[in-house]
Design a protein around this motif. Structure first.
Motif, PDB file in Angstrom:
ATOM      1  N   PHE A  32       0.831  -1.196   0.000  1.00 26.07           N
ATOM      2  CA  PHE A  32       0.000   0.000   0.000  1.00 26.07           C
ATOM      3  C   PHE A  32       0.872   1.255   0.000  1.00 26.07           C
ATOM      4  CE2 PHE A  32      -3.174  -3.030   1.219  1.00 26.07           C
ATOM      5  CZ  PHE A  32      -4.378  -2.493   0.775  1.00 26.07           C
ATOM      6  N   SER A  33       0.406   2.292  -0.714  1.00 26.11           N
ATOM      7  CA  SER A  33       1.100   3.574  -0.787  1.00 26.11           C
ATOM      8  C   SER A  33       0.234   4.664  -0.164  1.00 26.11           C
ATOM      9  CB  SER A  33       1.403   3.942  -2.247  1.00 26.11           C
ATOM     10  OG  SER A  33       2.232   2.964  -2.847  1.00 26.11           O
ATOM     11  N   GLU A  34       0.860   5.591   0.517  1.00 28.40           N
ATOM     12  CA  GLU A  34       0.138   6.686   1.158  1.00 28.40           C
ATOM     13  C   GLU A  34      -0.391   7.670   0.126  1.00 28.40           C
ATOM     14  OE1 GLU A  34       1.031  10.392   4.222  1.00 28.40           O
ATOM     15  OE2 GLU A  34       2.263   8.554   4.377  1.00 28.40           O
ATOM     16  N   ILE A  35      -1.672   8.048   0.302  1.00 27.57           N
ATOM     17  CA  ILE A  35      -2.286   9.078  -0.543  1.00 27.57           C
ATOM     18  C   ILE A  35      -2.239  10.433   0.146  1.00 27.57           C
ATOM     19  CG2 ILE A  35      -4.404   9.853  -1.668  1.00 27.57           C
ATOM     20  CD1 ILE A  35      -5.305   6.959  -1.818  1.00 27.57           C
ATOM     21  N   ARG A  36      -2.681  10.466   1.416  1.00 25.76           N
ATOM     22  CA  ARG A  36      -2.777  11.730   2.145  1.00 25.76           C
ATOM     23  C   ARG A  36      -2.999  11.458   3.619  1.00 25.76           C
ATOM     24  NH1 ARG A  36      -9.031  13.862   1.443  1.00 25.76           N
ATOM     25  NH2 ARG A  36     -10.013  11.815   1.428  1.00 25.76           N
ATOM     26  N   ARG A  37      -2.911  12.512   4.414  1.00 24.66           N
ATOM     27  CA  ARG A  37      -3.229  12.466   5.847  1.00 24.66           C
ATOM     28  C   ARG A  37      -4.363  13.442   6.102  1.00 24.66           C
ATOM     29  NH1 ARG A  37       1.817  10.298   9.205  1.00 24.66           N
ATOM     30  NH2 ARG A  37       2.803   9.166   7.484  1.00 24.66           N
ATOM     31  N   VAL A  38      -5.340  13.012   6.899  1.00 22.83           N
ATOM     32  CA  VAL A  38      -6.533  13.818   7.126  1.00 22.83           C
ATOM     33  C   VAL A  38      -6.812  13.927   8.619  1.00 22.83           C
ATOM     34  CG1 VAL A  38      -7.572  13.223   4.914  1.00 22.83           C
ATOM     35  CG2 VAL A  38      -8.025  11.784   6.889  1.00 22.83           C
ATOM     36  N   GLY A  39      -7.616  14.903   8.987  1.00 22.69           N
ATOM     37  CA  GLY A  39      -8.007  15.058  10.388  1.00 22.69           C
ATOM     38  C   GLY A  39      -7.308  16.233  11.050  1.00 22.69           C
ATOM     39  N   PRO A  40      -7.478  16.290  12.393  1.00 24.04           N
ATOM     40  CA  PRO A  40      -8.012  15.221  13.257  1.00 24.04           C
ATOM     41  C   PRO A  40      -9.532  15.094  13.196  1.00 24.04           C
ATOM     42  CG  PRO A  40      -7.478  17.133  14.575  1.00 24.04           C
ATOM     43  CD  PRO A  40      -7.000  17.447  13.181  1.00 24.04           C
ATOM     44  N   HIS A  41     -10.008  13.867  13.428  1.00 26.78           N
ATOM     45  CA  HIS A  41     -11.420  13.551  13.525  1.00 26.78           C
ATOM     46  C   HIS A  41     -11.676  12.914  14.879  1.00 26.78           C
ATOM     47  CE1 HIS A  41     -10.940  13.222   8.964  1.00 26.78           C
ATOM     48  NE2 HIS A  41     -11.641  14.323   9.196  1.00 26.78           N
ATOM     49  N   THR A  42     -12.827  13.218  15.455  1.00 31.27           N
ATOM     50  CA  THR A  42     -13.159  12.696  16.777  1.00 31.27           C
ATOM     51  C   THR A  42     -13.903  11.375  16.654  1.00 31.27           C
ATOM     52  OG1 THR A  42     -13.287  14.909  17.732  1.00 31.27           O
ATOM     53  CG2 THR A  42     -14.382  13.141  18.935  1.00 31.27           C
ATOM     54  N   LEU A  43     -13.412  10.367  17.367  1.00 33.88           N
ATOM     55  CA  LEU A  43     -14.034   9.054  17.426  1.00 33.88           C
ATOM     56  C   LEU A  43     -14.351   8.762  18.889  1.00 33.88           C
ATOM     57  CD1 LEU A  43     -11.560   7.207  15.035  1.00 33.88           C
ATOM     58  CD2 LEU A  43     -13.794   8.142  14.455  1.00 33.88           C
ATOM     59  N   LYS A  44     -15.613   8.952  19.252  1.00 35.22           N
ATOM     60  CA  LYS A  44     -16.040   8.834  20.643  1.00 35.22           C
ATOM     61  C   LYS A  44     -15.224   9.780  21.524  1.00 35.22           C
ATOM     62  CE  LYS A  44     -18.181   4.284  20.453  1.00 35.22           C
ATOM     63  NZ  LYS A  44     -18.297   2.944  21.046  1.00 35.22           N
ATOM     64  N   GLN A  45     -14.301   9.254  22.362  1.00 35.07           N
ATOM     65  CA  GLN A  45     -13.595  10.100  23.321  1.00 35.07           C
ATOM     66  C   GLN A  45     -12.186  10.480  22.879  1.00 35.07           C
ATOM     67  OE1 GLN A  45     -13.731   8.453  27.293  1.00 35.07           O
ATOM     68  NE2 GLN A  45     -15.962   8.194  27.253  1.00 35.07           N
ATOM     69  N   LYS A  46     -11.810  10.120  21.657  1.00 33.54           N
ATOM     70  CA  LYS A  46     -10.468  10.448  21.170  1.00 33.54           C
ATOM     71  C   LYS A  46     -10.523  11.113  19.808  1.00 33.54           C
ATOM     72  CE  LYS A  46      -7.480   7.152  23.589  1.00 33.54           C
ATOM     73  NZ  LYS A  46      -6.367   6.172  23.407  1.00 33.54           N
ATOM     74  N   SER A  47      -9.505  11.911  19.521  1.00 36.24           N
ATOM     75  CA  SER A  47      -9.363  12.529  18.204  1.00 36.24           C
ATOM     76  C   SER A  47      -8.076  12.021  17.570  1.00 36.24           C
ATOM     77  CB  SER A  47      -9.324  14.053  18.321  1.00 36.24           C
ATOM     78  OG  SER A  47     -10.571  14.553  18.756  1.00 36.24           O
ATOM     79  N   HIS A  48      -8.140  11.765  16.258  1.00 37.06           N
ATOM     80  CA  HIS A  48      -6.992  11.202  15.560  1.00 37.06           C
ATOM     81  C   HIS A  48      -6.817  11.830  14.187  1.00 37.06           C
ATOM     82  CE1 HIS A  48      -6.615   7.800  18.369  1.00 37.06           C
ATOM     83  NE2 HIS A  48      -7.929   7.687  18.302  1.00 37.06           N
ATOM     84  N   ARG A  49      -5.568  11.943  13.778  1.00 35.83           N
ATOM     85  CA  ARG A  49      -5.266  12.113  12.364  1.00 35.83           C
ATOM     86  C   ARG A  49      -5.167  10.714  11.772  1.00 35.83           C
ATOM     87  NH1 ARG A  49      -3.515  16.308   9.727  1.00 35.83           N
ATOM     88  NH2 ARG A  49      -1.904  15.133   8.612  1.00 35.83           N
ATOM     89  N   ARG A  50      -5.534  10.594  10.500  1.00 40.46           N
ATOM     90  CA  ARG A  50      -5.537   9.292   9.859  1.00 40.46           C
ATOM     91  C   ARG A  50      -4.793   9.352   8.535  1.00 40.46           C
ATOM     92  NH1 ARG A  50     -11.780   7.551  10.074  1.00 40.46           N
ATOM     93  NH2 ARG A  50     -12.066   9.750   9.582  1.00 40.46           N
ATOM     94  N   ILE A  51      -4.246   8.212   8.156  1.00 39.38           N
ATOM     95  CA  ILE A  51      -3.495   8.089   6.910  1.00 39.38           C
ATOM     96  C   ILE A  51      -4.317   7.260   5.932  1.00 39.38           C
ATOM     97  CG2 ILE A  51      -1.313   7.417   5.843  1.00 39.38           C
ATOM     98  CD1 ILE A  51      -0.120   7.281   8.692  1.00 39.38           C
ATOM     99  N   GLU A  52      -4.532   7.792   4.738  1.00 40.62           N
ATOM    100  CA  GLU A  52      -5.242   7.043   3.705  1.00 40.62           C
ATOM    101  C   GLU A  52      -4.223   6.365   2.797  1.00 40.62           C
ATOM    102  OE1 GLU A  52      -8.867   7.464   0.458  1.00 40.62           O
ATOM    103  OE2 GLU A  52      -7.779   9.269   1.080  1.00 40.62           O
TER     104      GLU A  52
END
Length: 251
Positions: free
Chosen positions: A218-238
């Motif tokens: 797999f190759s990285e496309i982009r990084r997005v966020g942060p987004h909140t998931l319940k009690q935590k927020s994260h940046r994510r890698i697509e």
């Protein structure tokens, strides 16, 4: 609610359309230690040929691949390998039980333990512009229980692209190459349905998960966020991986 990893549609650059390289596996990483929760897979190195054999065994044509029902966990493990099965909403209890055993993943992602409603969401939740039958849920069934589960959404965000919003293996089965074999079986099935590319996202904090997906080509496309998931927020890698029938058979 367990939020699946849907993110806003993104067009991949032309570089994604190049022929995919042969899989790197784990060789470039050496002895990586234990893989973390999102991929639920060991970074321990193993021979590519052995992985290919395990993946083929999961998709053995002599095995039944239909849905298994709540209270009748079959097909069951054969010859030391779990059976690759298609799941339905009737399997929600089995999925919820697996979620309890994968508590480390949900604590990392959400900061709270999974609930039964999270398993329901996995089996039902799709983006607003998709239909329920666009979503396919698969599992590995062994020892009268689910030991892994993953979701695939077809033609998202566009035709030919299949999205992998969720993928987890129970802790007791990690470190055995099972995650790689499970993904290989998923990819083989997706190619047979007409997929030409697989995309997914992983948490930026999950460096072992990032390593795992890169090792599978797999190759990285982009990084997005942060987004909140319940009690935590994260940046994510697509991530993206271009696939063909030849690539799937090679695995």
């Amino acid at each position: 609610m367990c939020r699946l990893s849907w993110i806003s549609p993104h067009r991949v650059t032309a570089s994604c359309r190049r022929p995919c390289p042969r899989l790197a596996r784990c060789r470039e990483f050496g002895s990586c230690g234990t893989e973390s929760v999102f991929t639920a897979e060991s970074g321990r190195c193993f021979q590519p040929r052995a992985v290919a054999v395990r993946a083929t065994s999961l998709m053995d044509e002599d095995r039944p691949h239909g849905d298994f029902r709540k209270g009748a966990m079959s097909p069951v493990e054969q010859n030391g390998l779990p059976a690759f099965v298609r799941l339905s909403e009737e399997d929600v209890t089995a999925v919820a039980d697996l979620y309890v055993r994968c508590d480390d993943y949900f604590m990392l992602q959400d900061g709270v333990r999974a609930e039964h409603s999270d398993a329901v969401k996995l089996l039902q939740d799709v983006p607003p512009d998709k239909k329920a039958d666009d979503l396919a849920i698969f599992g590995l069934s062994g020892d009268q229980k689910l030991v892994a589960v993953a979701a695939l959404l077809r033609n998202y965000p566009s035709a030919g692209i299949w999205y992998l919003p969720f993928f987890v293996v129970e802790p007791e089965r990690r470190g055995q190459g099972l995650g790689s074999a499970f993904y290989a079986a998923l990819e083989k099935w997706a190619v047979e349905q007409g997929a030409s590319e697989v995309r997914l996202v992983t948490l930026e904090v999950n460096v072992n998960g990032e390593r795992f997906w890169r090792s599978l080509g797999f190759s990285e496309i982009r990084r997005v966020g942060p987004h909140t998931l319940k009690q935590k927020s994260h940046r994510r890698i697509e991530f993206s991986r271009c696939i063909t029938r030849d690539h799937a058979e090679m695995r």
